[in-house]
Scaffold this active site. Structure first.
Site, PDB file in Angstrom:
ATOM      1  N   ASP A 249      16.459  39.493  42.053  1.00 37.34           N
ATOM      2  CA  ASP A 249      15.439  39.626  43.092  1.00 37.34           C
ATOM      3  C   ASP A 249      14.078  39.578  42.431  1.00 37.34           C
ATOM      4  OD1 ASP A 249      17.473  40.015  44.779  1.00 37.34           O
ATOM      5  OD2 ASP A 249      17.182  42.174  45.038  1.00 37.34           O
ATOM      6  N   LYS A 271      14.204  37.598  46.816  1.00 32.61           N
ATOM      7  CA  LYS A 271      13.956  38.566  47.883  1.00 32.61           C
ATOM      8  C   LYS A 271      13.008  39.686  47.475  1.00 32.61           C
ATOM      9  CE  LYS A 271      17.799  39.890  49.281  1.00 32.61           C
ATOM     10  NZ  LYS A 271      18.875  40.350  50.092  1.00 32.61           N
ATOM     11  N   MET A 384      10.290  50.457  51.096  1.00 33.25           N
ATOM     12  CA  MET A 384       9.684  49.380  51.889  1.00 33.25           C
ATOM     13  C   MET A 384       8.788  49.970  52.962  1.00 33.25           C
ATOM     14  SD  MET A 384      13.051  46.977  52.103  1.00 33.25           S
ATOM     15  CE  MET A 384      14.191  48.341  52.209  1.00 33.25           C
TER      16      MET A 384
HETATM   17  N1  SAH Z   1      17.788  48.963  45.424  1.00 31.97           N
HETATM   18  C1  SAH Z   1      16.405  49.371  45.240  1.00 31.97           C
HETATM   19  C2  SAH Z   1      15.610  49.334  46.497  1.00 31.97           C
HETATM   20  C3  SAH Z   1      15.399  47.935  47.023  1.00 31.97           C
HETATM   21  S1  SAH Z   1      14.402  47.911  48.428  1.00 31.97           S
HETATM   22  C4  SAH Z   1      16.377  50.768  44.612  1.00 31.97           C
HETATM   23  O1  SAH Z   1      17.424  51.422  44.523  1.00 31.97           O
HETATM   24  O2  SAH Z   1      15.305  51.193  44.177  1.00 31.97           O
HETATM   25  C5  SAH Z   1      12.819  47.591  47.732  1.00 31.97           C
HETATM   26  C6  SAH Z   1      11.949  48.801  47.787  1.00 31.97           C
HETATM   27  O3  SAH Z   1      12.279  49.666  46.730  1.00 31.97           O
HETATM   28  C7  SAH Z   1      10.484  48.507  47.572  1.00 31.97           C
HETATM   29  O4  SAH Z   1       9.878  48.082  48.761  1.00 31.97           O
HETATM   30  C8  SAH Z   1       9.972  49.871  47.163  1.00 31.97           C
HETATM   31  O5  SAH Z   1       9.850  50.726  48.263  1.00 31.97           O
HETATM   32  C9  SAH Z   1      11.123  50.384  46.334  1.00 31.97           C
HETATM   33  N2  SAH Z   1      10.902  50.130  44.908  1.00 31.97           N
HETATM   34  C10 SAH Z   1      11.604  49.326  44.078  1.00 31.97           C
HETATM   35  N3  SAH Z   1      11.127  49.393  42.821  1.00 31.97           N
HETATM   36  C11 SAH Z   1      10.113  50.256  42.837  1.00 31.97           C
HETATM   37  C12 SAH Z   1       9.214  50.756  41.843  1.00 31.97           C
HETATM   38  N4  SAH Z   1       9.281  50.357  40.569  1.00 31.97           N
HETATM   39  N5  SAH Z   1       8.271  51.653  42.240  1.00 31.97           N
HETATM   40  C13 SAH Z   1       8.196  52.076  43.504  1.00 31.97           C
HETATM   41  N6  SAH Z   1       9.008  51.636  44.471  1.00 31.97           N
HETATM   42  C14 SAH Z   1       9.962  50.733  44.152  1.00 31.97           C
END
Ligand code: SAH
Length: 465
Positions: A249, A271, A384
């Protein structure tokens, strides 16, 4: 190189150690891993040495070492932590032509003991000519993380198959067989079924290679964590090392993609919240197509693949295509973000549960049990949640949530450009707009950064200024 590394045959031979205090104990811990006969000479031995003596793991002589004791030994250690005693041991050893080591004294030693990574029979010795023991220790822990703890066992089983493997023609085919065993089949069998599963898996692998059955494809769904490569699991790194194809992604950082095997094909599935992306059905189909060609597919998902990752659709695609798969968990954004603000996701007396929410779902802004979320002490981690900030704020206020409820937004958690925005529910929306967040961000409702954390304070100031 002032010291040349060798592996000395010590099985059944004598190693003598003069001394029974801390220095001796530290060396004995290493020496006890060998098949040598250990003799310790000490007038006042540490209780641990006495215990090893009682257990028959070494012979303890409660007297000073003498010249005749050193004769015929394979190695001699001076561990008395006393210059005179050390000099005497060195003299005996030189006289008897036995290589000697004086603990923590490079100049008076005939050899030095390396830092050791023990995956017996695989043993890695690390030396820095005594110049940088701290560096040696850090290399040692890097290697320990890289070499699975099952490696020693896998190697022993592998050794017992060497003869059988000679049925495969020498060269490429035999190499491929061993690479499959040590790289995939062995560790996987061990992870799934423990020691008992390894030999049957190896026998099956050999049968497959002998009948030249094409390799079966496999998909690993791997959590890549929040972005910092140090937050990858050892298993994730191993999957990246073995990958033929890597799908990722947009949230997966370049530093992590750099760790993929050099020959791997990297495919950007694109994505990221709202950006242009490959339709999910196309991703599902592509993963399966690659795996069916016998490839090892690594599907990298940011954070943990089981959290807002549309994992199930891809897993279902594998299941219906009969492709084997495994899920490798990762550190989810909420865990990484809460760590940076020095808080807990749950806390006794405050919240016994925590909700992971998405600000957005297929239908638009996601609806939730706002009434429950509005209660004092509740903690929610919103993924998100940038675009839905105003919506979430409105819903919570409407359901009676205290406008002073702390709200913390962590952008780019764990990455070099991480920012922390500390505000409250009443101010949440304008504060988030003003901060112009352009990286992935996690919003906590009900959590403020722990004020006493100096590092946190700096970051908060950065975010505010
Ligand atoms: N599977 C991922 C989430 C995917 S959805 C997990 O477990 O973290 C994507 C969302 O994850 C982003 O919109 C944000 O809200 C969050 N996210 C992912 N990486 C991040 C990071 N390094 N810092 C803050 N939020 C993050």
């Amino acid at each position: 190189m002032q010291h040349f590394p060798v592996f000395m045959a010590v099985k059944g031979r004598r190693i003598v150690v003069s001394g029974g205090g801390d220095a001796a104990v530290a060396k004995l811990r290493l020496l006890l891993k060998t098949d040598a006969r250990l003799e310790v000479y000490a007038t006042d031995p540490d209780p641990e040495v006495v215990q090893w003596g009682l257990e028959g793991r070494l012979t303890l002589c409660r007297r000073h070492i003498e010249a005749s004791d050193v004769m015929g030994a394979v190695l001699a250690y001076g561990a008395d932590e006393d210059d005179l005693a050390d000099a005497r041991l060195a003299a005996y050893a030189v006289e008897a032509r036995v290589p000697h080591n004086i603990v923590d004294n490079l100049n008076d030693s005939a050899f030095i003991t390396p830092a050791i990574v023990d995956r017996d029979p695989v043993v890695v010795a690390i030396g820095t000519e005594g110049a940088a023991p701290v560096l040696a220790r850090s290399i040692k822990s890097d290697l320990e993380a890289r070499l699975p703890s099952s490696l020693g066992f896998l190697t022993r089983i592998g050794r017992s198959f060497r003869h059988a493997a000679e049925q495969l023609p020498f060269g490429r085919r035999r190499r491929d067989f061993w690479a499959d065993y040590y790289g995939q089949v062995g560790p996987q069998a061990f992870a799934k079924g423990g020691e008992d599963a390894v030999a049957p898996a190896l026998a099956q692998l050999l049968a497959d290679h002998l009948s030249q059955t094409p390799r079966k494809g496999h998909v690993d769904f791997v959590g890549s964590g929040p972005g910092d490569p140090d937050l990858l699991t050892v298993r994730a790194r191993r999957a990246l090392d073995a990958a033929d194809v890597v799908f990722h992604d947009r949230l997966v950082t370049p530093a992590i993609l750099d760790l993929a095997r050099r020959e791997a094909t990297i495919i950007d599935a694109g994505k990221e919240g709202f950006g242009p992306s490959m339709p999910q059905a196309d991703i599902d189909a592509l993963i399966v197509t690659h795996a069916r060609k016998g490839r090892h597919v690594v599907r990298l998902k940011s954070g943990d693949p089981t959290v807002f990752g549309r994992l199930d659709e891809e897993v279902e695609a594998c299941v219906s295509a009969g492709v084997s798969f495994a899920i490798v968990p990762g550190i989810t954004a909420a865990s990484a973000a809460v760590a940076t603000i020095g808080q807990s996701l749950t806390k006794r007396g405050r919240n016994a549960s925590v909700r992971l929410l998405t600000g957005h779902d297929m239908a638009g802004f996601a609806d939730h049990d706002w009434k429950a979320l509005a209660r004092p002490g509740e903690v929610a981690a919103i993924y998100m949640g940038k675009r839905s900030a105003r919506f979430v704020q409105g819903r919570l206020l409407m359901h009676g949530c205290d406008p002073q409820t702390p709200v913390t937004v962590v952008e780019n958690a764990s990455r070099a450009d991480q920012r922390i925005l500390s505000t409250n529910l009443a101010e949440m929306e304008p504060a988030m707009s003003d901060a112009a967040l352009d990286g992935p961000a996690l919003t906590f409702i009900g959590l403020a950064p722990r004020a006493s954390q100096a590092v946190v304070r700096t970051l908060v100031q950065e975010a505010v200024s």
